[in-house]
Scaffold this motif. Sequence first.
Motif, PDB file in Angstrom:
ATOM      1  N   VAL A   7      67.327-164.274   1.698  1.00  0.00           N
ATOM      2  CA  VAL A   7      66.048-163.794   0.229  1.00  0.00           C
ATOM      3  C   VAL A   7      65.431-162.313   1.323  1.00  0.00           C
ATOM      4  O   VAL A   7      64.590-162.706   2.117  1.00  0.00           O
ATOM      5  N   THR A   8      65.566-160.962   1.062  1.00  0.00           N
ATOM      6  CA  THR A   8      64.992-160.296   1.560  1.00  0.00           C
ATOM      7  C   THR A   8      64.008-159.841   1.157  1.00  0.00           C
ATOM      8  O   THR A   8      63.071-159.689   1.881  1.00  0.00           O
ATOM      9  N   THR A   9      63.584-160.125  -0.033  1.00  0.00           N
ATOM     10  CA  THR A   9      61.985-159.848  -1.120  1.00  0.00           C
ATOM     11  C   THR A   9      61.800-161.057  -1.748  1.00  0.00           C
ATOM     12  O   THR A   9      62.456-160.675  -2.979  1.00  0.00           O
ATOM     13  N   ASP A  57      69.154-169.854   0.711  1.00  0.00           N
ATOM     14  CA  ASP A  57      69.010-169.317   2.051  1.00  0.00           C
ATOM     15  C   ASP A  57      68.395-171.081   2.772  1.00  0.00           C
ATOM     16  O   ASP A  57      68.345-170.974   4.225  1.00  0.00           O
ATOM     17  N   GLY A  58      67.928-171.877   2.145  1.00  0.00           N
ATOM     18  CA  GLY A  58      67.172-173.131   3.114  1.00  0.00           C
ATOM     19  C   GLY A  58      65.897-173.366   3.130  1.00  0.00           C
ATOM     20  O   GLY A  58      65.536-173.608   4.031  1.00  0.00           O
ATOM     21  N   LEU A  59      65.046-171.344   3.127  1.00  0.00           N
ATOM     22  CA  LEU A  59      64.071-171.652   3.801  1.00  0.00           C
ATOM     23  C   LEU A  59      63.226-170.730   2.816  1.00  0.00           C
ATOM     24  O   LEU A  59      61.476-171.272   2.552  1.00  0.00           O
ATOM     25  N   THR A  60      63.356-170.403   1.721  1.00  0.00           N
ATOM     26  CA  THR A  60      62.865-170.168   0.641  1.00  0.00           C
ATOM     27  C   THR A  60      63.407-171.039  -0.778  1.00  0.00           C
ATOM     28  O   THR A  60      64.227-170.720  -0.483  1.00  0.00           O
ATOM     29  N   THR A  63      64.453-169.611  -7.568  1.00  0.00           N
ATOM     30  CA  THR A  63      63.643-169.600  -8.596  1.00  0.00           C
ATOM     31  C   THR A  63      65.265-168.610  -8.827  1.00  0.00           C
ATOM     32  O   THR A  63      66.047-167.977  -8.723  1.00  0.00           O
ATOM     33  N   LEU A  64      64.996-168.619 -10.743  1.00  0.00           N
ATOM     34  CA  LEU A  64      64.961-167.337 -11.618  1.00  0.00           C
ATOM     35  C   LEU A  64      64.721-166.801 -12.071  1.00  0.00           C
ATOM     36  O   LEU A  64      65.221-165.340 -12.432  1.00  0.00           O
ATOM     37  N   LEU A  65      63.642-166.463 -11.285  1.00  0.00           N
ATOM     38  CA  LEU A  65      62.883-164.859 -11.690  1.00  0.00           C
ATOM     39  C   LEU A  65      63.428-163.593 -10.215  1.00  0.00           C
ATOM     40  O   LEU A  65      64.369-164.035  -9.215  1.00  0.00           O
ATOM     41  N   SER A  66      62.999-162.508 -10.894  1.00  0.00           N
ATOM     42  CA  SER A  66      63.647-161.366  -9.608  1.00  0.00           C
ATOM     43  C   SER A  66      63.467-161.586  -8.206  1.00  0.00           C
ATOM     44  O   SER A  66      62.065-161.688  -7.866  1.00  0.00           O
ATOM     45  N   GLU A  67      64.451-161.559  -7.444  1.00  0.00           N
ATOM     46  CA  GLU A  67      63.968-161.498  -6.480  1.00  0.00           C
ATOM     47  C   GLU A  67      65.268-160.201  -6.286  1.00  0.00           C
ATOM     48  O   GLU A  67      66.039-160.508  -6.094  1.00  0.00           O
TER      49      GLU A  67
END
Length: 217
Positions: A7-9, A57-60, A63-67
């Motif tokens: 998850v970059t952002t 990613d196991g850390l974040t 979500t269904l929301l934009s990232e």
Amino acid sequence: MQPILTVTTPATSLALLTVGEARAALGLTTGARDADLTRAVNRISAAIQRACNLATDGLTPPTLLSETLTDTFRLDWRPAGPLILSRRRVSAINSVVENDEPLVAADYLIDPPSGLFDRLCSDRRSSWPFGKIVVEYVAGFATVPDDLKLAAETWLRMLWRDGYETPAQIADPMLKSEEIPGVLSRTWWVDPTKAEILPEAVRDMLCAGGYIETWVA
């Protein structure tokens, strides 16, 4: 082949409802219970999105929301079909690097709803090569869809009606009610010993909307 997901952002918020929407759903006219509402909305939102079986990613939190996400594929063979990105509902491809060489938009084709990602050669579908493919992309909803909001509102009404209409500390979004005489008797919207975590009405809405992934390992 499952890629390594980063998850970059992350999404700026995981909440499926604003506090104002939660108040309106419950018919509250003041902000006196906003702290309770915020906790309830956050926990319901997290439970709903976790139940959708999204890749993580196991850390974040999922979500269904934009990232913004990065998928790293390490291919030991040439796949006959497209790569499958970790998340669907792709709104943008930021970059694609194939064995350390950047690709341009004419080199690939994305199907946004499914996340199927094809290699192109002379505007025709081709095979991805052996090696390392890194894809940075944006996926998820920029605005929460109304049917997803309805699922969150439905669960919130259930919880509030039966347990939180008077000031109380919201600790367990699965808890339907509890009693003290005898000492303590609790009932849950779902059996906490089972894998199912959603009320049936909420799960039906998520299934009808196509939000629950069935292909994620």
